[in-house]
Scaffold this motif. Structure first.
Motif, short mmCIF file in Angstrom:
data_model
loop_
_atom_site.label_atom_id
_atom_site.label_comp_id
_atom_site.label_asym_id
_atom_site.label_seq_id
_atom_site.Cartn_x
_atom_site.Cartn_y
_atom_site.Cartn_z
N ARG A 175 -11.15 23.76 13.38
CA ARG A 175 -11.69 24.21 12.10
C ARG A 175 -10.89 23.63 10.93
N ALA A 176 -9.57 23.52 11.06
CA ALA A 176 -8.75 22.95 9.99
C ALA A 176 -9.06 21.47 9.80
N VAL A 177 -9.22 20.73 10.90
CA VAL A 177 -9.53 19.30 10.80
C VAL A 177 -10.88 19.10 10.12
N SER B 297 8.32 40.44 12.78
CA SER B 297 7.90 40.89 11.45
C SER B 297 7.47 39.75 10.55
N LEU B 298 7.67 38.52 11.00
CA LEU B 298 7.62 37.38 10.09
C LEU B 298 6.43 36.44 10.27
N PHE B 299 6.13 36.06 11.52
CA PHE B 299 5.23 34.93 11.75
C PHE B 299 3.77 35.34 11.89
N GLY B 300 2.87 34.43 11.48
CA GLY B 300 1.43 34.63 11.61
C GLY B 300 0.77 33.40 12.21
N ASP B 301 -0.51 33.53 12.55
CA ASP B 301 -1.28 32.43 13.15
C ASP B 301 -2.01 31.65 12.07
N GLY B 302 -1.91 30.32 12.14
CA GLY B 302 -2.63 29.50 11.17
C GLY B 302 -2.54 28.03 11.48
N ALA B 303 -3.44 27.26 10.91
CA ALA B 303 -3.47 25.80 11.09
C ALA B 303 -3.79 25.15 9.76
N ALA B 304 -3.23 23.97 9.54
CA ALA B 304 -3.50 23.23 8.31
C ALA B 304 -3.54 21.74 8.65
N ALA B 305 -4.45 21.02 8.01
CA ALA B 305 -4.59 19.58 8.25
C ALA B 305 -4.71 18.84 6.93
N PRO C 171 0.82 -1.21 0.00
CA PRO C 171 0.00 0.00 0.00
C PRO C 171 0.86 1.26 0.00
N VAL C 172 0.28 2.32 -0.51
CA VAL C 172 0.95 3.63 -0.58
C VAL C 172 0.02 4.67 0.01
N ALA C 173 0.56 5.56 0.84
CA ALA C 173 -0.26 6.61 1.45
C ALA C 173 -0.57 7.71 0.45
N ALA C 174 -1.83 8.14 0.43
CA ALA C 174 -2.25 9.22 -0.46
C ALA C 174 -2.91 10.31 0.37
N ILE C 175 -2.75 11.55 -0.09
CA ILE C 175 -3.39 12.69 0.58
C ILE C 175 -4.82 12.78 0.08
N ALA C 176 -5.78 12.52 0.97
CA ALA C 176 -7.19 12.47 0.58
C ALA C 176 -7.90 13.80 0.72
N GLY C 177 -7.39 14.71 1.55
CA GLY C 177 -8.06 15.99 1.76
C GLY C 177 -7.16 16.96 2.49
N VAL C 178 -7.44 18.24 2.36
CA VAL C 178 -6.66 19.29 3.03
C VAL C 178 -7.61 20.37 3.51
N GLY C 179 -7.30 20.97 4.65
CA GLY C 179 -8.09 22.08 5.18
C GLY C 179 -7.19 23.04 5.94
N THR C 180 -7.54 24.32 5.92
CA THR C 180 -6.75 25.33 6.63
C THR C 180 -7.66 26.24 7.43
N ALA D 259 -5.73 8.58 8.62
CA ALA D 259 -4.79 9.26 9.52
C ALA D 259 -4.84 10.75 9.22
N VAL D 260 -4.89 11.58 10.25
CA VAL D 260 -4.96 13.03 10.08
C VAL D 260 -3.73 13.68 10.71
N LEU D 261 -3.09 14.53 9.93
CA LEU D 261 -1.98 15.36 10.41
C LEU D 261 -2.48 16.78 10.55
N LEU D 262 -2.29 17.38 11.73
CA LEU D 262 -2.66 18.76 11.98
C LEU D 262 -1.45 19.56 12.41
N CYS D 263 -1.17 20.63 11.70
CA CYS D 263 -0.12 21.58 12.08
C CYS D 263 -0.83 22.86 12.52
N VAL D 264 -0.63 23.26 13.77
CA VAL D 264 -1.31 24.44 14.28
C VAL D 264 -0.33 25.32 15.05
N GLU D 265 -0.18 26.55 14.60
CA GLU D 265 0.81 27.46 15.18
C GLU D 265 0.15 28.80 15.54
#
Length: 382
Positions: free
Chosen positions: A103-105, A206-214, A24-33, A181-187
């Motif tokens: 919300r991202a999930v 000056s650089l960073f912002g708030d956001g999440a992606a799954a 089997p091979v893992a595939a990205i089935a969906g994305v949300g931010t 399997a769900v990966l969530l990055c939240v900063e």
């Protein structure tokens, strides 16, 4: 029958059963931010903190960032901004991470045509705060995800952590074919700021912002034309083919958190030379990734590089021989959101999907860089 007789089946073998079954091979089935707070221009942030130093203002206004989502501290009676103690910043991190993360999930599951009970594994990535129990446990409780869900938290790895975690999440999906399997990055980068007059903090602020992606991953057979089991046909879902990493040991302290005694909180440090260090090592890790899969840089149609900052993007682009068009999503995310740390590359991935230019057979490279100093890469194919 005498001793030593060997019994054999004289029936002809079934050709279908004789074929080698592909793993089997893992595939990205969906994305949300998701984002949180208010979207500020760089000039609005400077004005909010009454920053008049021309050197600091120059750093903000020449960052190639137009807007960022931030949750700034409340105003004081004089119109300035209140100082937030470390405990208040940790509370802010928890509040924003739970809100953006949920919300991202949900957006990710909607994109994949899945529901909360479908999640079998949840991996949460963050660097902007520390929680015990971890964010994964809190989200499972708050969102109503099944309590039998396996989980893991990746804390403190920084901007490269999204690909570190994607590697582990893809491995879990392969070991559990057909399960989600769900990966969530939240900063919540607003919860990791120190406000003072130094150039050290000016660069960070000056650089960073708030956001999440799954992203949701499901493993299927590489011979399947219909994507992960149980999901509708979707040729736009890329399969994850390989990973490659490189730790730049001579630059282990170039990106780090230090404790600031005078402020009573953690302070992030970025070495001014880090763009050039990362750029100088980009070729070797990318070429190792591609050579292991029999690919060359010219075979890659889509490049999704971490929005680390204008100088970082330019250094990577020049060293890899990429065009500005190749990194258009990377620079677009930086312009509209700033550096979103571990989830930046997933915001770029979502923009690529919305363009609808990826075709079956296309190869893409995902690339992040962060503390260590580390460069992480992944090869995907549509």
């Amino acid at each position: 029958m005498t001793i030593g007789t060997v019994l054999t089946d004289s029936r002809p073998a079934d050709p279908a059963l004789a074929e080698t079954k592909q793993p089997p091979v893992a595939a990205i089935a969906g994305v949300g931010t998701a984002s949180a707070g208010r979207s500020y221009t760089q000039r609005e942030v400077l004005d909010a903190f009454a920053i008049t130093d021309p050197r600091v203002r120059s750093v903000f206004l020449n960052s190639a960032i137009e807007r960022r989502h931030l949750t700034l501290p409340p105003s004081d009676p004089d119109g300035g901004r209140l100082t937030e103690a470390q405990g208040e910043l940790l509370a802010k991190h928890k509040r924003l991470a739970l809100d953006m993360g949920a919300r991202a999930v949900r957006a990710c599951l909607d994109d994949a045509g899945l529901d909360l009970p479908d999640i079998g594994y949840l991996c949460c990535v963050t660097t902007t705060g520390y929680l015990t129990p971890g964010l994964s446990a809190l989200l499972i409780r708050e969102m109503g995800i099944l309590p039998t869900t396996s989980r893991v938290d990746v804390v403190g790895m920084g901007c490269n952590a999204g690909l570190n975690a994607l590697n582990a999440v893809a491995a879990w999906a392969v070991a559990n074919p057909g399960k989600v399997a769900v990966l969530l990055c939240v900063e919540a980068c607003s919860a990791a700021y120190v406000i003072d007059s130094t150039m050290r903090t000016a660069v960070v602020n000056s650089l960073f912002g708030d956001g999440a992606a799954a992203v949701a991953l499901v493993a299927d057979s590489p011979d399947s034309a219909y994507g992960p089991p149980g999901l509708p046909p979707a040729p736009g879902r890329p399969r994850i083919k390989a990973f490659a990493s490189h730790l730049i040991t001579d630059a282990v302290g170039a990106m780090r958190y230090d404790w600031d005694d005078s402020q009573g909180k953690f302070s992030f440090y970025l070495d001014p030379d880090i763009p050039y260090v990362v750029g100088a090592h980009a070729e070797q890790v990318v070429d190792r990734l591609l050579s292991g899969a029999g690919q060359r840089r010219s075979d890659i149609r889509h490049w999704l590089v971490h929005s680390g900052g204008k100088k970082v993007i330019d250094a990577v682009r020049v060293n890899l021989g990429l065009t500005r068009h190749d990194v258009r999503h990377t620079t677009g995310v930086l312009r509209d959101h700033g550096n979103l740390s571990s989830g930046s590359f997933l915001f770029s991935y979502q923009r690529l999907l919305r363009e609808r230019v990826a075709e079956a057979g296309d190869h893409g490279v995902l690339m992040t860089m962060g503390p260590g100093s580390t460069i992480e890469t992944a090869l995907v194919q549509w």
